[in-house]
Design a protein around this motif. Sequence first.
Motif, PDB file in Angstrom:
ATOM      1  N   PRO A 202       0.818  -1.249   0.136  1.00 25.66           N
ATOM      2  CA  PRO A 202       0.087  -0.049  -0.028  1.00 25.66           C
ATOM      3  C   PRO A 202       0.921   1.317  -0.030  1.00 25.66           C
ATOM      4  N   ALA A 203       1.753   1.126   0.672  1.00 25.88           N
ATOM      5  CA  ALA A 203       2.858   2.511   0.735  1.00 25.88           C
ATOM      6  C   ALA A 203       3.377   3.012  -0.371  1.00 25.88           C
ATOM      7  N   MET A 204       3.597   1.859  -1.397  1.00 26.60           N
ATOM      8  CA  MET A 204       4.125   2.123  -2.966  1.00 26.60           C
ATOM      9  C   MET A 204       3.179   3.204  -3.375  1.00 26.60           C
ATOM     10  N   LEU A 205       1.935   2.988  -3.165  1.00 26.27           N
ATOM     11  CA  LEU A 205       0.946   3.826  -4.188  1.00 26.27           C
ATOM     12  C   LEU A 205       0.526   4.913  -3.221  1.00 26.27           C
ATOM     13  N   GLY A 206       1.212   5.581  -2.174  1.00 26.45           N
ATOM     14  CA  GLY A 206       0.992   6.931  -1.429  1.00 26.45           C
ATOM     15  C   GLY A 206       0.179   6.668  -0.243  1.00 26.45           C
ATOM     16  N   ASN A 207       0.065   5.391   0.173  1.00 24.58           N
ATOM     17  CA  ASN A 207      -0.646   5.111   1.611  1.00 24.58           C
ATOM     18  C   ASN A 207       0.258   5.233   2.721  1.00 24.58           C
ATOM     19  N   VAL A 208      -0.335   5.279   3.745  1.00 20.62           N
ATOM     20  CA  VAL A 208       0.493   5.113   4.984  1.00 20.62           C
ATOM     21  C   VAL A 208      -0.045   4.022   5.822  1.00 20.62           C
ATOM     22  N   ALA A 209       0.800   3.599   6.679  1.00 21.41           N
ATOM     23  CA  ALA A 209       0.438   2.221   7.469  1.00 21.41           C
ATOM     24  C   ALA A 209       0.875   2.097   8.856  1.00 21.41           C
ATOM     25  N   LEU A 210       0.048   1.204   9.632  1.00 20.16           N
ATOM     26  CA  LEU A 210       0.428   0.996  11.042  1.00 20.16           C
ATOM     27  C   LEU A 210       0.711  -0.349  10.858  1.00 20.16           C
ATOM     28  N   TRP A 211       1.725  -1.067  11.178  1.00 21.62           N
ATOM     29  CA  TRP A 211       2.217  -2.489  11.053  1.00 21.62           C
ATOM     30  C   TRP A 211       2.229  -3.132  12.375  1.00 21.62           C
ATOM     31  N   LYS A 212       1.613  -3.851  12.638  1.00 22.47           N
ATOM     32  CA  LYS A 212       1.533  -4.739  13.815  1.00 22.47           C
ATOM     33  C   LYS A 212       2.397  -6.224  13.413  1.00 22.47           C
TER      34      LYS A 212
END
Length: 543
Positions: A202-212
């Motif tokens: 998702p981050a590649m496409l400009g999204n941000v993430a919370l990773w657990k």
Amino acid sequence: MMNSIPNVPPPINEPVLSYAPGTPERALLKETYARMHGEEIEIPLIIGGREVRTGNTEVQVSPHEHGHVLARYHKAGAAEVRQAIDAANKAWKDWSNWPWEDRLAVFQRAADLLATRYRPVLNAATMLGQSKTAHQAEIDSACELIDFLRFNTHFAQKLYSEQPFSGPGMWNRLDHRPLEGFVYAVTPFNFTAIAGNLPTAPAMLGNVALWKPAATAVYSGWYIMQILMEAGLPPGVINFLPGDPGPMTETILGDRSLAGIHFTGSTSVFQMIWRQVGERIDQYRTYPRLVGETGGKDFIVAHASADPAALATAIVRGGYEYQGQKCSAASRVYVPQSLWPQVRELTLGMMETIRVGDVSDYRNFMGAVIDRKAYDKITGYIKHAHAADDVEVIAGGTYDDSVGYFIQPTLVQVQDSAYQLMCEEVFGPVVSLYPYPDAEWEQTLQIVDQTSPYALTGAVFSNDRAALLQADRALRNAAGNFYVNDKPTGAVVGQQPFGGARGSGTNDKAGSILNLVRWISPRTIKETFAPARSYEYPFLAEK
């Protein structure tokens, strides 16, 4: 700003190093493993690019040496989760507007860092923390994760190139926007590559993430995070949050800006998350995208024309590599009675030579299962098989947890195709096998299709083309990844996009452009060059 339309470097699957005796990669991995084995590290959270230490800590140990502590990691609570949401939303404002080629360059660099300097580090971390052999670590934490990073950047460019037709006097465009909000990435212990892919795709496409990350894979996850930060990933784009899943998920699902969930784990947990999202659907800014790969009860079914040696090899490799802890692992096998004596002899002959033990000893084909909970569950199935009527444990069936969580590769022959080991997900080195009457080929195909609620992977073995066609039709919906004359494991990014349906997930095919489509929210733009200057149409004229 450059006047160019750049091309992402064409992806090629990363070559698998052999680690054979005398090779430089073997010597370097052994040296790195020994050094990391001698260290106990502290792992903080990463929120907005900053290290955060909560003081609420847990340890991660080596499954094959459960008295040996690898790391003490800090756990996120509700306050840290809210901080991470704020950091992600802040980062989104800038990251979502970066030129796409600059975003993708970060992940191209991460792939090259992993392919070179970090390769022995992440492989050693996966061996130490998840008890993978050198080969299993290489195909996972090195090759597959490198492939995810390189192929997904290629797929992203291809996705951005997807544009509509334009009629006369206009220019139609698609703006492939990221989702509005953050993505919650929940990753498993069994594949380091999946842990890296779920937040980065998702981050590649400009999204941000919370990773657990999974509690039993925080160690390797930490090194993935180091690679991403060194590659230039901006603060807050991916926030690293080990912690207890229940309280964390409750806080995250209660936030209005949740835009998506990228999940790999158990079917029951994913269904619970889906249910909770549905109950709160009116609270979110947008409808969250739910992408999940969950359980499996993967099969091998053989026709009487099958090659016995190929079939036996598929059972052993498909069922026992990485201790059967692959969501694609062969777990139930159907063999015609006429073929069974020969297949049994070949399979048992191979199993007798399998060594189980510490993965730092390269002669071992198998390591330990991941933790005490898994060990108790798997050995519970073995104990039941020993005690059950009409069930024979024909190989293995023993276990020892004195040093590590070791379970011998176990093959169980059943007389009832509905016995629990043929139906329930075990997630360990236990394969159940049902010898069926040769004349009941078509009925057996129906049993294979109807026995399990899952539909992840499956394999058919036959040298009869008509039988293969029958199996293809009967099992079309029984597996998202279907193998002909091969084991049902080992999907390669870009070659066999991975995912299943039914109880196995949303089948969004990691390792393909299909997964990336889920992480965009397209905007259509129509620009008219010569706008109408009157509301009237020709048909309004009287004559």
